[in-house]
Motif scaffolding. Structure first.
Motif, PDB file in Angstrom:
ATOM      1  N   PHE A 193      32.929  41.481  31.415  1.00  0.00           N
ATOM      2  CA  PHE A 193      34.281  41.394  30.846  1.00  0.00           C
ATOM      3  C   PHE A 193      34.773  42.754  30.350  1.00  0.00           C
ATOM      4  O   PHE A 193      35.979  42.965  30.204  1.00  0.00           O
ATOM      5  CB  PHE A 193      34.316  40.361  29.713  1.00  0.00           C
ATOM      6  CG  PHE A 193      34.310  38.950  30.230  1.00  0.00           C
ATOM      7  CD1 PHE A 193      35.424  38.428  30.875  1.00  0.00           C
ATOM      8  CD2 PHE A 193      33.198  38.144  30.101  1.00  0.00           C
ATOM      9  CE1 PHE A 193      35.435  37.127  31.372  1.00  0.00           C
ATOM     10  CE2 PHE A 193      33.192  36.850  30.583  1.00  0.00           C
ATOM     11  CZ  PHE A 193      34.307  36.340  31.219  1.00  0.00           C
TER      12      PHE A 193
ATOM     13  N   ASN B   8      37.434  44.019  32.423  1.00  0.00           N
ATOM     14  CA  ASN B   8      38.559  43.100  32.634  1.00  0.00           C
ATOM     15  C   ASN B   8      39.674  43.436  31.632  1.00  0.00           C
ATOM     16  O   ASN B   8      39.454  43.469  30.413  1.00  0.00           O
ATOM     17  CB  ASN B   8      38.045  41.658  32.446  1.00  0.00           C
ATOM     18  CG  ASN B   8      39.144  40.614  32.510  1.00  0.00           C
ATOM     19  OD1 ASN B   8      39.808  40.348  31.528  1.00  0.00           O
ATOM     20  ND2 ASN B   8      39.335  40.017  33.673  1.00  0.00           N
TER      21      ASN B   8
ATOM     22  N   HIS C 291      47.006  37.992  37.164  1.00  0.00           N
ATOM     23  CA  HIS C 291      46.667  39.227  36.463  1.00  0.00           C
ATOM     24  C   HIS C 291      47.610  39.429  35.290  1.00  0.00           C
ATOM     25  O   HIS C 291      48.815  39.258  35.455  1.00  0.00           O
ATOM     26  CB  HIS C 291      46.773  40.425  37.404  1.00  0.00           C
ATOM     27  CG  HIS C 291      46.532  41.727  36.697  1.00  0.00           C
ATOM     28  ND1 HIS C 291      45.270  42.144  36.348  1.00  0.00           N
ATOM     29  CD2 HIS C 291      47.397  42.675  36.239  1.00  0.00           C
ATOM     30  CE1 HIS C 291      45.356  43.308  35.720  1.00  0.00           C
ATOM     31  NE2 HIS C 291      46.632  43.654  35.645  1.00  0.00           N
TER      32      HIS C 291
ATOM     33  N   GLU D  76      40.100  36.605  36.428  1.00  0.00           N
ATOM     34  CA  GLU D  76      39.865  37.662  37.426  1.00  0.00           C
ATOM     35  C   GLU D  76      38.388  38.074  37.430  1.00  0.00           C
ATOM     36  O   GLU D  76      37.876  38.529  38.463  1.00  0.00           O
ATOM     37  CB  GLU D  76      40.729  38.880  37.135  1.00  0.00           C
ATOM     38  CG  GLU D  76      42.192  38.667  37.469  1.00  0.00           C
ATOM     39  CD  GLU D  76      43.041  39.827  36.966  1.00  0.00           C
ATOM     40  OE1 GLU D  76      43.535  40.601  37.810  1.00  0.00           O
ATOM     41  OE2 GLU D  76      43.196  39.965  35.746  1.00  0.00           O
ATOM     42  N   ALA D  77      37.720  37.898  36.288  1.00  0.00           N
ATOM     43  CA  ALA D  77      36.282  38.230  36.242  1.00  0.00           C
ATOM     44  C   ALA D  77      35.493  37.264  37.138  1.00  0.00           C
ATOM     45  O   ALA D  77      34.470  37.638  37.715  1.00  0.00           O
ATOM     46  CB  ALA D  77      35.771  38.173  34.811  1.00  0.00           C
TER      47      ALA D  77
ATOM     48  N   GLU E 188      36.047  38.506  40.619  1.00  0.00           N
ATOM     49  CA  GLU E 188      35.295  39.756  40.811  1.00  0.00           C
ATOM     50  C   GLU E 188      33.787  39.491  40.937  1.00  0.00           C
ATOM     51  O   GLU E 188      33.103  40.157  41.717  1.00  0.00           O
ATOM     52  CB  GLU E 188      35.569  40.711  39.646  1.00  0.00           C
ATOM     53  CG  GLU E 188      36.975  41.302  39.652  1.00  0.00           C
ATOM     54  CD  GLU E 188      37.108  42.536  40.549  1.00  0.00           C
ATOM     55  OE1 GLU E 188      36.133  42.911  41.228  1.00  0.00           O
ATOM     56  OE2 GLU E 188      38.208  43.126  40.585  1.00  0.00           O
TER      57      GLU E 188
END
Ligand code: FAD
Ligand code: NAI
Length: 475
Positions: free
Chosen positions: A390, A393, A454, A459-460, A463
């Motif tokens: 994180f 992020n 976003h 999003e983590a 990813e």
């Protein structure tokens, strides 16, 4: 003559009340019996979860997190707080109000769905025809019958021999949620889910918390890498976590309690606490069901014995939730309740044990679904792993909490997601995406190719899925 129903549910916790509502939705005349009684002598539907479990613990976790943030984290935002005070009585009152709203909500849902509610204790009695009836012992005593019976009587805190709960000094989850003033020194036996959640609440409020755990590993059921990260963060927050201890005699004083224990190196200790929480697991509630009178089989650990469909050994008698095998989680109990009602209706009720999520509501939260890396190794499964911290992020940075990571485990050949493990802010919400993905048997590539908003913590997740193929973009 006894009142007759198609379905009689014993227990009004998440397993029982949801089974009753679903049965009524399917057109069955349905009764639900629940014994939980509030301080005014009235019913308090919702079981452990609503009254002394999920809901009140999360209310206190929220309050204590606000308090901690006001004390430390707000300053980073340029918000200076002076004269900060904690009103424990008000914090507890807020929690009680939330519990009551949930109790009342279930009464409303029963009325809406035409579920007949009996406030009292339900037990099996042998009927004249050799079958069984259900005796309800409430303000009055009556006997009711059901073509189908669903046992959903839940569980209770397990006590340590020689240290009975008095809920004043030696606390179960019940007393741990009612501590009237912040203890100076709080002892917690058992570094499991309750120990960590309740230990966190009172530490944030200012208690010095010592956790004593018998096992040498921290959170053994959690993915090792995630558990290690969580351990590091909890210790940094000030939780004293002692692993591999052996608890000896527990002695109650007038206002304190002494725990004698041996640490992992064999040294003996005498720790004195103002309050002691014992959270070493839970035992099923089968006492008082009169199971033996009708031959309802229990397993060797005292749970109602059921097959994969929650059928007991007795015809048309089912059992769900904490009183049967499997994880003691409210959402597991609910899923089983729905599945049983649908099976009674001749449908194909379905519970996928492989996709039941777990969440520990500490800060940061810990959440996971599917298998851990150590389980995959033990099962001899070839896998690929991808992690994303994180720290990288943007939303986590804006939130001011960059601790933790998301970890994906996928099959080395097919790329099917086998497990997702998260330690970090809002892990409880993030894990749902992984549950959905696994339920649809998605690959990590599927998640990697889905557009995520976003800036968002999710999003983590994307990813970490990209990292399985060593192509994360922001780390
Ligand atoms: P219960 O909720 O225990 O309900 C059983 C009901 O049956 C009770 O009302 C009981 O009084 C009644 N009953 C028992 N015997 C009889 C009888 N003979 N006649 C009539 N009534 C009877 N799970 C989560 O998923 N998320 C969480 O965040 C979470 N937090 C928790 C926090 C704490 C502190 C605790 C203790 C538990 C937590 N749990 C959590 C676990 C969750 O509470 C249980 O898994 C869930 O309540 C089980 O539901 P159930 O319906 O099987 O049983
Ligand atoms: P737990 O099973 O989570 O943890 C018990 C811990 O006590 C284990 O680590 C165990 O090794 C340890 N222990 C056992 N005997 C001991 C002894 N004699 N001395 C020292 N340590 C000992 O049980 P817990 O915390 O009581 O919670 C019960 C259940 O309630 C959980 O397993 C979970 O199913 C449910 N729950 C779920 C929550 C959630 O979903 N967020 C929150 C709280 C409870």
């Amino acid at each position: 003559m006894s009142k007759q129903f198609d379905v009689v549910v014993i227990g009004g916790g998440p397993g029982g009340y949801i089974a009753a509502i679903r049965a009524a939705q399917l057109g069955f005349s349905t009764a639900c019996i629940d014994a939980w009684t509030n301080e005014k002598g009235g019913p308090a539907l919702g079981g452990t979860c609503t009254n002394v479990g999920c809901i009140p613990s999360k209310a206190l976790l929220q309050s204590s997190e606000h308090y901690e943030h006001a004390g430390h984290a707000f300053a980073d935002h340029g918000i200076n707080v002076s004269g900060l005070e904690l009103d424990v009585a008000k914090m507890l009152k807020r929690k009680d109000t939330i519990v009551k709203q949930n109790n009342d909500g279930i009464v409303y849902l029963f009325k809406k769905n035409k579920v007949t509610f009996f406030h009292g204790h339900g037990s099996f009695v042998k009927a004249a025809d050799g079958g069984y009836e259900i005796k309800v012992a409430g303000k009055a005593e009556e006997t009711i019958t059901g073509k189908h019976i669903v046992v959903a009587t839940g569980s209770n805190a397990r006590a340590l021999p020689g240290a009975a709960f008095d809920e004043e000094l030696i606390l179960s989850n019940d007393g741990a949620l009612k501590v009237g003033a912040v203890p100076k020194k709080l002892g917690v036996i058992g570094a499991g889910v309750i120990g960590l959640e309740m230990g966190s609440v009172w530490r944030r409020c200012g208690a010095e918390v010592t956790v004593l755990e018998a096992l040498p590993t921290f959170l053994g059921a959690v993915d090792e890498q995630i558990a290690k990260e969580a351990h590091k963060l909890f210790v940094k927050q000030g939780l004293s976590i002692n692993l591999g201890v052996k608890i000896g005699e527990i002695v109650k004083g007038a206002n304190d309690v002494t725990v004698n224990y041996t640490d992992d190196k064999g040294a003996e200790h005498k720790a004195v606490f103002d309050k002691l929480i014992i959270s070493i697991g839970r035992t099923p509630n089968t006492n008082g069901l009169n199971a033996e009178a009708v031959g309802l089989a229990l397993d060797e650990r005292g749970f109602v014995a059921v097959d994969g469909d929650c059928k007991t050994n007795l015809p048309n008698v089912w059992a769900v939730g904490d009183v049967v095998r499997g994880p003691m989680l409210a959402h597991k109990a609910e899923e089983e309740g729905v599945a049983v009602a649908e099976r009674i209706a001749g449908q194909h009720g379905h519970v996928n044990f492989n996709t039941i999520p777990w969440v520990i509501y500490t800060s940061p939260e810990i959440a996971w679904v599917g298998r851990t890396e150590q389980q995959l190794k033990a099962d001899g499964v070839a896998y690929k792993a991808g992690t994303f911290p994180f720290m990288a992020n943007g939303r986590a940075r804006a939130l001011g909490d960059t601790s933790g990571m998301v970890k994906f485990l996928a099959d080395a050949t097919t790329d099917e997601i086998l497990g997702v493990h998260i330690v970090g802010s809002m892990a409880s919400e993030l894990i749902s995406e992984a549950v959905v993905a696994m339920e649809f048997r998605a690959s990590s590539e599927d998640i990697a190719r889905i557009c995520h908003a976003h800036p968002s913590l999710s999003e983590a997740t994307k990813e970490a899925a990209l990292a399985v193929d060593k192509r994360s973009l922001n780390f």
